[in-house]
Scaffold this active site. Structure first.
Site, short mmCIF file in Angstrom:
data_model
loop_
_atom_site.label_atom_id
_atom_site.label_comp_id
_atom_site.label_asym_id
_atom_site.label_seq_id
_atom_site.Cartn_x
_atom_site.Cartn_y
_atom_site.Cartn_z
N HIS A 237 -10.39 75.15 -0.32
CA HIS A 237 -9.08 74.60 -0.71
C HIS A 237 -8.00 75.62 -1.26
CE1 HIS A 237 -6.69 71.41 -3.27
NE2 HIS A 237 -6.70 70.98 -1.67
N LYS A 239 -5.33 78.47 -1.70
CA LYS A 239 -3.95 78.79 -1.38
C LYS A 239 -3.48 79.96 -1.98
CE LYS A 239 -3.49 73.65 -1.81
NZ LYS A 239 -4.76 73.45 -1.37
N ASP A 244 1.66 93.03 1.25
CA ASP A 244 1.74 94.66 0.75
C ASP A 244 1.16 94.95 -0.43
OD1 ASP A 244 3.01 94.96 3.51
OD2 ASP A 244 5.05 95.24 2.71
N HIS A 415 1.90 66.25 -5.42
CA HIS A 415 0.91 67.01 -5.02
C HIS A 415 0.70 68.40 -5.87
CE1 HIS A 415 -1.58 69.83 -2.02
NE2 HIS A 415 -2.16 68.62 -2.29
N LYS A 417 -0.28 70.56 -8.87
CA LYS A 417 -1.15 70.83 -9.98
C LYS A 417 -0.66 71.63 -10.99
CE LYS A 417 -3.38 70.73 -5.75
NZ LYS A 417 -3.19 69.29 -5.17
N ASP A 422 1.82 73.34 -25.09
CA ASP A 422 2.87 73.86 -26.11
C ASP A 422 4.03 74.94 -25.75
OD1 ASP A 422 1.12 72.46 -27.83
OD2 ASP A 422 -0.13 74.26 -28.40
#
Length: 497
Positions: A237, A239, A244, A415, A417, A422
């Site tokens: 899952h 991403k 470079d 979607h 997350k 604080d």
């Protein structure tokens, strides 16, 4: 328990019954004694096996254990030993907020990375765009990614769970193919299930034909030799994009349009993507290669994260990458979520699309407002997973009675997350607060201590909140009995989902 079949001699029927009975007991015993399993998971699996003996045993064989195969584990461990140990001492940050230091130390215990300073991290999108135009942030994020790929001179490394052949996916594919043709070393790995349509299409062939090195991750888990006592639904899952050795991308964004054509009824998909420069890029590169090298066997890359000295910026942005999955210690992501929640002293804002918390996370969230931290949770109003939606809503009564503010976002699948603590600390990445991310999937997240960046993420969260419906306790208490029965029955089975 009887499994008599007509036409068979009595002795064979008796033997079949005994065999199934013994297998039934053995399956239940294995569910009870399997290590790294919560009591709730043990109880749920034993209930499934006992209530539906044959179907329960088959389900346990296919879905009951997190096992990616001994050979794969050996390859990953071997690659990890060959790659240089993360040495971030040269980029140690200055002053770390007192309540952030233990969180960075907990993250270090997962992958070995230390918190590093001198980063420059930007939240992509348009802060001034209207709250009811969520697609614009996705377009601008993809624009930035494509522009960086077009400027790549040495390497482009990409890992996505879902890559679609749509406007955004096609633009990124074209940019990567062009980069490969001009001599840039391009490596792409996508999850074999999440990107199955892309892999079967013309774009995959286009990338391969341009010289891009391609990898379908976890594409062998549904083969016969892996099915027994494994999980055929494990997912990569992550991403991650690294360009470079200088620029990295991290967040919830898949390589697809916000319209998300494979599930258009729930569109748009609203995401958050960070563009990173500085010492933390080396950590993202390490995470990519720690997934690439064991699967491809490609040599000569062990030292690549250290091929260039990372640029250090004047900004006092402290960051730390980490990833979890079937090969790291059990409950690592759950521990991180719970620790971050307990660290909140004044304010805690959490956005997540899939909320199926374990007991430690749910109790941590409920405790936050009771000790004085204003606590807000934002979920999508309509979830593309019926089971997850029901389980999520089964927690509303407990949350609201504890003083948590619960909001539902109506304009698509939220979607993103992202957790903000604080106004000082943020946790952003691919991991949801559900059992898949906590126990099964390979996930990557970024811990950040930087007031300016956290403020930008909070403003994005406020944009979501401005159009969301606040759920009231009397509204939840008025739900019909049949609704609550379904929600709680599904939630009871959440450890086996």
């Amino acid at each position: 328990m009887s499994f008599e079949l007509s036409g068979l001699p009595a002795s064979l029927n008796i033997g079949l019954t005994v065999f199934v009975f013994v297998a039934h007991l053995l399956a239940a015993a294995r569910a009870l004694t399997r290590p790294n399993r919560t009591p709730a998971s043990r109880a749920a699996w034993v209930a499934v096996i006992m209530l539906a003996p044959v179907a329960g045993m088959v389900a346990y064989l296919l879905l009951g254990e997190t096992n990616i195969g001994r050979a794969r584990v050996d390859r990953i461990e071997h690659a990890g030993k060959r790659m240089p140990s993360p040495d971030d001492a040269a980029n140690a940050p200055g002053a770390v907020p007192d309540h952030a230091a233990p969180l960075f130390e907990l993250a270090r215990s997962i992958n070995g990375f230390h918190a590093v300073g001198g980063n420059r991290i930007a939240l992509l999108g348009d802060e001034d765009s209207a709250a009811d135009d969520p697609k614009r942030d996705c377009r601008l994020a993809i624009d930035a990614l494509v522009a960086d790929i077009e400027q790549a001179r040495e390497s482009v490394h990409i890992a996505f769970y879902i890559w679609l052949d749509d406007g955004a996916g096609g633009r990124v594919a074209d940019a990567v193919a062009d980069a490969a043709r001009r001599g840039v070393a391009c490596r792409v790995m996508v999850d074999a299930f999440g990107s199955r349509a892309f892999i079967a299409g013309e774009r995959w062939k286009q990338l391969g034909g341009a010289g891009v090195k391609l990898l379908r991750t976890l594409d062998d888990l549904n083969r016969l030799q892996h099915i027994a006592f494994s999980r055929m639904d494990l997912r990569d899952h992550r991403k991650i994009v690294v360009i470079d050795n200088k620029i990295a991308y991290c967040g919830s964004q898949n390589c697809a349009d916000a319209e998300f054509r494979i599930k258009p009824a729930y569109a748009p998909w609203i995401d958050l993507l960070l563009r990173c420069e500085g010492p933390v890029v080396r950590q993202a590169q390490f995470l990519f290669l720690s997934g690439w090298i064991p699967e491809t066997g490609e040599t000569g890359l062990d030292d690549y994260p250290d091929a260039a000295t990372p640029q250090r910026f004047d900004e006092d942005c402290i960051a730390q990458a980490f990833e979890t999955g079937p090969v790291v210690r059990h409950n690592a992501m759950s521990d991180m979520f719970a620790a971050c929640i307990y660290a909140a002293r004044r304010e805690l804002t959490i956005v997540t699309p899939y909320f199926v918390p374990d007991e430690s996370i749910l109790r941590a969230i409920c405790a936050a407002p009771r000790r004085g931290a204003a606590t807000r949770l934002v979920f999508p109003q309509r979830n593309d997973s019926w089971f997850v939606g029901q389980t999520c809503r089964s927690t509303y009564a407990d949350l609201l009675r504890a003083g948590v503010e619960v909001y539902e976002y109506p304009l698509g699948i939220l979607h993103t997350k992202a957790m903000c603590i604080d106004d000082e600390i943020a946790l952003v990445g691919s991991a949801n607060m559900d059992r898949r991310s906590l126990d099964l999937n390979f996930e990557n997240n970024l811990m950040i201590a930087d007031r300016a960046l956290v403020a930008a993420i909070r403003r994005r969260q406020d944009k979501y909140l401005s159009v969301s419906h606040r759920v009231a306790l009397d509204e939840v208490e008025a739900w019909p009995l049949r609704v609550r029965l379904v929600q709680n029955a599904v939630a009871m089975m959440s450890p086996v989902l």
